[in-house]
Design an enzyme around this catalytic site. Structure first.
Site, mmCIF file in Angstrom:
data_model
loop_
_atom_site.group_PDB
_atom_site.id
_atom_site.type_symbol
_atom_site.label_atom_id
_atom_site.label_comp_id
_atom_site.label_asym_id
_atom_site.label_seq_id
_atom_site.Cartn_x
_atom_site.Cartn_y
_atom_site.Cartn_z
ATOM 1 N N VAL A 83 0.859 -1.183 0.000
ATOM 2 C CA VAL A 83 0.000 0.000 0.000
ATOM 3 C C VAL A 83 0.893 1.230 0.000
ATOM 4 C CG1 VAL A 83 -1.749 1.311 1.274
ATOM 5 C CG2 VAL A 83 -1.889 -1.182 1.200
ATOM 6 N N ALA A 86 4.469 4.066 2.924
ATOM 7 C CA ALA A 86 4.013 2.829 2.281
ATOM 8 C C ALA A 86 4.195 1.682 3.269
ATOM 9 C CB ALA A 86 4.830 2.554 1.023
ATOM 10 N N LYS A 87 3.605 0.565 2.983
ATOM 11 C CA LYS A 87 3.866 -0.651 3.769
ATOM 12 C C LYS A 87 3.513 -1.850 2.922
ATOM 13 C CE LYS A 87 5.099 -1.468 8.094
ATOM 14 N NZ LYS A 87 5.845 -0.506 8.927
ATOM 15 N N GLY A 88 4.199 -2.948 3.178
ATOM 16 C CA GLY A 88 3.898 -4.174 2.463
ATOM 17 C C GLY A 88 3.715 -5.318 3.438
#
Ligand code: GLU
Length: 430
Positions: A74, A119-121
């Site tokens: 995201v 962001a992050k995953g």
């Protein structure tokens, strides 16, 4: 005639429970936006992510069979620079959790004023059940699927829960193979030999300690007189506890996922960590009582540092929290309902988006060093980290005083204000 999106959205999220981290993020965002009188257009843009990517990742398992894993990235906001944030591997990862964590990265980078968005995953998997080869194939295919979306000027991943320097090295290599040249600045938190930064591994724990160093001054405490309870013994809690122990703090309790140890006279942290590394648990450690994580959170202390995961301090236990300072090493350890209780109890909160921002601050330094091709000494990295953390801590306290709000609200307000200013200056390409 357009409706008031702020009011509509606020109604939509009213009465949500305490489990969803994205709801928790939104509740604080809405409050801060309202107090700032945020322009409705900016509000509409900033409360949603820019992009949510969902990937199905086929992986050849050691058995020879293909298993398909679900993964996310995201990208919440790019207004201030490339998106930035870690990747976590866990069986209970959800898209809403990753959305919240991505937004927290935007606010975190803005609070410490580094030129990144958020962001992050995440990948839904159980890394403890997977071999090194399976993890490598999973990581490489995930990175390959993201090739068009990540990059030193687009989105720069880093480690998070259950990912580490090795994971970053695989991503760096996969990206570089596709780019046909080595691109070190594609990830941070890499091994030092591959363009990582000295001090990055310890940065989150060290940044947390710098915040605590400042906060205890407000209570007339010195490290020697300060009793600290740490939840979590990983990259944040374990290293934070170790650094605080070295600084002279009295760390009286520490835990891992299954339980913790407590000694009111103070623990020998290097010995305790060595024990947990060797036995994979703190249970059976001599010179301390074995306690549950719930008991640990409720211990009487000066500083409580939840450094594990989300939703640890909720409306269920907030009234039993017994510290002067809450230093949030984890992302989202406290729910909005608990915030109110802690505020009424007069607990001084160092909010997560400042307290754990040391990691991304040194990630920023790593990215800068990679792009310069020139690397700094460890004491230079630590010095610059200290400058950033102390300045941000003081800025936050001044902002809270000026606007007569609690520190959590102040952190969101400060961050939203910075992102809003930049968004407005750039203009919305609508
Ligand atoms: N995963 C870490 C965090 O939550 C670090 C992110 C980064 O360095 O980009 O802050």
């Amino acid at each position: 005639m357009r409706a008031n999106p702020m009011a509509d959205e606020m109604r939509r999220f009213k009465g949500t429970d305490e489990k969803n981290p994205f709801d928790a993020m939104i509740e604080r965002f809405d409050r801060a936006a309202q107090l700032l009188g945020l322009d409705p257009d900016l509000y509409a843009v900033m409360r949603v992510p820019s992009r949510e990517i969902k990937i199905y990742i086929p992986v050849k398992m050691d058995s020879g069979r293909i298993e398909v894993f679900e993964g996310y990235r995201v990208q919440h906001n790019f207004a201030r620079g490339p998106a930035k944030g870690g990747i976590r591997y866990a069986p209970d990862v959800t898209l809403d959790e990753i959305k919240a964590l991505a937004a927290w990265m935007t606010w975190k980078c803005a609070v410490v004023n580094v030129p990144f968005g958020g962001a992050k995953g995440g990948i839904v998997c159980d890394p403890r059940q997977m071999s090194e080869g399976e993890l490598e194939r999973l990581t490489r295919r995930y990175a390959a699927e993201l090739i068009d979306f990540i990059g030193p000027d687009r989105d720069v991943p880093a480690p998070d829960m259950n990912t580490d320097e090795q994971t970053m090295a695989w991503i760096m290599d996969t990206y570089s193979m596709h780019a046909r040249h080595t691109v070190t600045a594609i990830v941070t938190g890499k091994p030092v030999a591959l363009g990582g930064s000295l001090g990055r591994r310890e940065a989150t724990g060290r940044g947390l300690m710098f915040c605590i160093d400042e906060a205890i001054k407000k209570f007339g405490l010195t490290p020697e007189k300060t009793r600290v309870v740490v939840q979590g013994a990983g990259n944040v809690g374990g290293i934070g506890a170790l650094l605080m122990h070295e600084r002279g703090y009295k760390v009286i309790a520490i835990s891992d996922i299954s339980g913790g140890i407590y000694n009111p006279k103070g623990l020998d942290i290097p010995k305790a960590l060595e024990y947990s590394r060797k036995h994979k648990t703190f249970e059976g450690y001599p010179d301390a009582d074995y306690i549950t994580n719930q008991e640990l959170l409720e211990l009487e202390c000066d500083v409580l540092a939840p450094c594990a995961t989300e939703n640890q301090i909720t409306s269920q236990n907030a009234h039993r929290i017994n510290c002067k300072i809450l230093a949030e090493g984890a992302n989202g350890p406290t729910t909005p309902k608990a915030d109110k209780v802690l505020y009424e109890k007069g607990i001084f909160v160092i909010p997560d988006i400042l307290a754990n921002a040391g990691g991304v601050t040194v990630s920023y330094f790593e990215w800068v060093q990679d792009r310069m091709g020139y690397f700094w000494r460890e004491d230079e990295v630590n010095e610059r980290l200290k400058d950033k953390m102390v300045a941000s801590f003081n800025e936050l306290c001044q902002f809270a005083e000026k606007h007569k709000v609690d520190t959590r609200t102040a952190a969101y307000m400060l961050a939203i204000d910075r992102v809003a200013y930049d968004t407005k200056m750039r203009g919305i390409y609508a």
